[in-house]
Design a protein around this motif. Structure first.
Motif, mmCIF file in Angstrom:
data_model
loop_
_atom_site.group_PDB
_atom_site.id
_atom_site.type_symbol
_atom_site.label_atom_id
_atom_site.label_comp_id
_atom_site.label_asym_id
_atom_site.label_seq_id
_atom_site.Cartn_x
_atom_site.Cartn_y
_atom_site.Cartn_z
ATOM 1 N N PHE A 68 0.839 -1.204 0.000
ATOM 2 C CA PHE A 68 0.000 0.000 0.000
ATOM 3 C C PHE A 68 0.870 1.249 0.000
ATOM 4 O O PHE A 68 0.604 2.203 -0.730
ATOM 5 N N ARG A 69 1.925 1.250 0.778
ATOM 6 C CA ARG A 69 2.821 2.405 0.838
ATOM 7 C C ARG A 69 3.479 2.660 -0.516
ATOM 8 O O ARG A 69 3.602 3.801 -0.950
ATOM 9 N N GLU A 70 3.868 1.604 -1.209
ATOM 10 C CA GLU A 70 4.460 1.754 -2.538
ATOM 11 C C GLU A 70 3.439 2.292 -3.534
ATOM 12 O O GLU A 70 3.763 3.113 -4.389
ATOM 13 N N GLU A 71 2.199 1.836 -3.432
ATOM 14 C CA GLU A 71 1.156 2.316 -4.338
ATOM 15 C C GLU A 71 0.858 3.788 -4.099
ATOM 16 O O GLU A 71 0.675 4.552 -5.049
ATOM 17 N N VAL A 72 0.816 4.204 -2.849
ATOM 18 C CA VAL A 72 0.584 5.604 -2.543
ATOM 19 C C VAL A 72 1.738 6.452 -3.077
ATOM 20 O O VAL A 72 1.530 7.525 -3.651
ATOM 21 N N GLY A 73 2.950 5.975 -2.939
ATOM 22 C CA GLY A 73 4.099 6.687 -3.485
ATOM 23 C C GLY A 73 4.016 6.828 -4.994
ATOM 24 O O GLY A 73 4.332 7.878 -5.560
ATOM 25 N N ALA A 74 3.559 5.785 -5.673
ATOM 26 C CA ALA A 74 3.403 5.857 -7.129
ATOM 27 C C ALA A 74 2.321 6.848 -7.512
ATOM 28 O O ALA A 74 2.452 7.580 -8.499
ATOM 29 N N MET A 75 1.236 6.916 -6.729
ATOM 30 C CA MET A 75 0.173 7.880 -7.011
ATOM 31 C C MET A 75 0.658 9.310 -6.818
ATOM 32 O O MET A 75 0.294 10.202 -7.580
ATOM 33 N N VAL A 76 1.468 9.530 -5.812
ATOM 34 C CA VAL A 76 1.980 10.879 -5.541
ATOM 35 C C VAL A 76 2.963 11.302 -6.635
ATOM 36 O O VAL A 76 2.954 12.449 -7.071
ATOM 37 N N ASP A 77 3.779 10.380 -7.106
ATOM 38 C CA ASP A 77 4.756 10.694 -8.156
ATOM 39 C C ASP A 77 4.099 10.997 -9.497
ATOM 40 O O ASP A 77 4.629 11.765 -10.291
ATOM 41 N N PHE A 78 2.949 10.395 -9.755
ATOM 42 C CA PHE A 78 2.257 10.595 -11.020
ATOM 43 C C PHE A 78 1.499 11.908 -10.977
ATOM 44 O O PHE A 78 0.706 12.154 -10.090
ATOM 45 N N ASN A 79 1.734 12.782 -11.952
ATOM 46 C CA ASN A 79 1.054 14.077 -12.008
ATOM 47 C C ASN A 79 -0.257 13.905 -12.765
ATOM 48 O O ASN A 79 -0.278 13.835 -13.994
ATOM 49 N N ILE A 80 -1.358 13.869 -12.034
ATOM 50 C CA ILE A 80 -2.654 13.547 -12.616
ATOM 51 C C ILE A 80 -3.356 14.761 -13.242
ATOM 52 O O ILE A 80 -4.198 14.597 -14.112
ATOM 53 N N LEU A 81 -3.006 15.965 -12.836
ATOM 54 C CA LEU A 81 -3.746 17.142 -13.294
ATOM 55 C C LEU A 81 -3.747 17.333 -14.809
ATOM 56 O O LEU A 81 -4.815 17.580 -15.385
ATOM 57 N N PRO A 82 -2.619 17.236 -15.501
ATOM 58 C CA PRO A 82 -2.688 17.383 -16.961
ATOM 59 C C PRO A 82 -3.554 16.315 -17.623
ATOM 60 O O PRO A 82 -4.241 16.596 -18.601
ATOM 61 N N CYS A 83 -3.531 15.112 -17.087
ATOM 62 C CA CYS A 83 -4.352 14.035 -17.652
ATOM 63 C C CYS A 83 -5.830 14.301 -17.446
ATOM 64 O O CYS A 83 -6.650 14.054 -18.329
ATOM 65 N N LEU A 84 -6.190 14.817 -16.265
ATOM 66 C CA LEU A 84 -7.588 15.137 -16.005
ATOM 67 C C LEU A 84 -8.102 16.188 -16.976
ATOM 68 O O LEU A 84 -9.254 16.140 -17.413
ATOM 69 N N ARG A 85 -7.268 17.145 -17.311
ATOM 70 C CA ARG A 85 -7.688 18.245 -18.192
ATOM 71 C C ARG A 85 -7.844 17.813 -19.638
ATOM 72 O O ARG A 85 -8.694 18.340 -20.352
ATOM 73 N N THR A 86 -7.023 16.893 -20.105
ATOM 74 C CA THR A 86 -7.006 16.563 -21.527
ATOM 75 C C THR A 86 -7.844 15.343 -21.895
ATOM 76 O O THR A 86 -8.024 15.076 -23.083
ATOM 77 N N ALA A 87 -8.367 14.622 -20.952
ATOM 78 C CA ALA A 87 -9.147 13.421 -21.248
ATOM 79 C C ALA A 87 -10.505 13.810 -21.845
ATOM 80 O O ALA A 87 -11.047 14.870 -21.537
ATOM 81 N N PRO A 88 -11.073 12.941 -22.701
ATOM 82 C CA PRO A 88 -12.330 13.270 -23.374
ATOM 83 C C PRO A 88 -13.580 13.138 -22.508
ATOM 84 O O PRO A 88 -14.673 13.430 -22.981
ATOM 85 N N VAL A 89 -13.452 12.704 -21.262
ATOM 86 C CA VAL A 89 -14.618 12.576 -20.373
ATOM 87 C C VAL A 89 -14.456 13.520 -19.189
ATOM 88 O O VAL A 89 -13.380 14.052 -18.943
ATOM 89 N N GLY A 90 -15.526 13.705 -18.419
ATOM 90 C CA GLY A 90 -15.505 14.627 -17.290
ATOM 91 C C GLY A 90 -14.577 14.188 -16.158
ATOM 92 O O GLY A 90 -14.265 13.007 -15.998
ATOM 93 N N LYS A 91 -14.164 15.171 -15.365
ATOM 94 C CA LYS A 91 -13.226 14.908 -14.266
ATOM 95 C C LYS A 91 -13.825 14.002 -13.198
ATOM 96 O O LYS A 91 -13.155 13.107 -12.688
ATOM 97 N N LEU A 92 -15.080 14.230 -12.847
ATOM 98 C CA LEU A 92 -15.706 13.401 -11.812
ATOM 99 C C LEU A 92 -15.826 11.944 -12.259
ATOM 100 O O LEU A 92 -15.619 11.025 -11.465
ATOM 101 N N ARG A 93 -16.156 11.746 -13.536
ATOM 102 C CA ARG A 93 -16.242 10.370 -14.047
ATOM 103 C C ARG A 93 -14.881 9.693 -13.995
ATOM 104 O O ARG A 93 -14.764 8.515 -13.643
#
Length: 66
Positions: A14-39
Motif C-alpha cells: 500500500f505504501r508503494e502504491e501511494v508513493g506511485a500515485m503521488v509521483d504521477f502528475n494527474i492534473l494534466p491528464c484530467l484536463r485533456t481526457a475526453p470525459v468529465g473529471k468526476l467520471r
C-alpha cells in the motif's frame, strides 16, 4: 526468518502504491481526457478498489474510452 506477516506485506505494498500515485502528475491528464473529471475520478476509484489499478494505468491503457 525473513518472512513478513500478511499485515506487513499489505502495508508495504500500500505504501508503494501511494508513493506511485503521488509521483504521477494527474492534473494534466484530467484536463485533456475526453470525459468529465468526476467520471475519471470515480472510474479510477472503482478500478483501484476492485483490481488494484493505479491512476497511471487508467491513462496508459486509455480506460476512459472503454
Amino acid at each position: 526468518m525473513g518472512r513478513f506477516s500478511d499485515f506487513e506485506h499489505h502495508f508495504r505494498c500500500f505504501r508503494e502504491e501511494v508513493g506511485a500515485m503521488v509521483d504521477f502528475n494527474i492534473l494534466p491528464c484530467l484536463r485533456t481526457a475526453p470525459v468529465g473529471k468526476l467520471r475519471q475520478l470515480r472510474d479510477m476509484a472503482v478500478l483501484y478498489t476492485r483490481h488494484g489499478f493505479l491512476p497511471e494505468s487508467y491513462y496508459n491503457y486509455k480506460l476512459m474510452r472503454k
